[in-house]
Scaffold this active site. Structure first.
Site, PDB file in Angstrom:
ATOM      1  CB  VAL A  60      -0.983  -0.003   1.190  1.00  0.00           C
ATOM      2  CG1 VAL A  60      -1.773   1.303   1.252  1.00  0.00           C
ATOM      3  CG2 VAL A  60      -1.946  -1.176   1.085  1.00  0.00           C
ATOM      4  CB  CYS A  61       3.827   2.287   1.987  1.00  0.00           C
ATOM      5  SG  CYS A  61       3.096   2.222   3.631  1.00  0.00           S
TER       6      CYS A  61
END
Length: 171
Positions: A60-61
């Site tokens: 996600v990051c």
């Protein structure tokens, strides 16, 4: 009452000074991937998009950083940075591998000054000591004009609203 976010549906308390829209953006100095000291927050004479993520080494990051790298670069008169607890060496490797060239990638590993001053430091649970996912827009005068503390750490932020706020702050 402590500020919380969620990690996989479970409440997680945050530690630090909560800043909100209308507050002065705290000034902090962090190393970039070349170990140069970069100052963010405060009045910089340009709009700032400050993105807090737990670690660039998560899907996600990584996705979030790539999307802001592509989309925020088009905003003239703005500086964009991503802050994580990753070591600068790991951040440098990530940027090289992913082609990140339009955002500064900064590390809060030394003393967690960003996470404490912006109220994003995770105080409990399996990610304790990392930063929660958050997005801040700071105008040219150093005021926070937009804040999103992402309600679920494993979710992406609202890119469109953040980018619109950045465009407005850059005018």
């Amino acid at each position: 009452m402590p500020v919380t976010t969620k990690l996989k549906g479970n409440d997680v308390s945050l530690y630090g000074n909560q800043v909100n829209v209308g507050d002065n953006a705290p000034v902090v100095t962090l190393p970039n991937s070349a170990l140069e000291e970069i100052t963010i927050g405060g009045a910089q004479g340009k709009a700032q998009l400050i993105i807090a993520v737990p670690s660039l080494d998560t899907p996600v990051c990584a996705t979030e950083t790539r999307k802001f790298n592509e989309q925020a670069a088009a905003v003239e008169g703005a500086a964009v940075c991503v802050v994580s607890m990753d070591l600068p060496f790991a951040a440098k490797r990530f940027c090289s591998t992913e082609g990140i060239e339009n955002v500064q990638v900064l590390s809060d590993f030394r003393d967690k000054c960003f996470s404490v001053n912006y109220g994003t430091l995770i105080a409990e649970g399996p990610l304790r000591g990392l930063s929660a996912r958050a997005v801040f827009v700071v105008n040219k005068e150093g005021k926070i004009t937009y804040k999103e503390l992402v309600p679920e750490i494993t979710a992406e932020p609202d890119y469109e609203t953040a980018l619109n706020a950045l465009k407005e702050a850059a005018k």
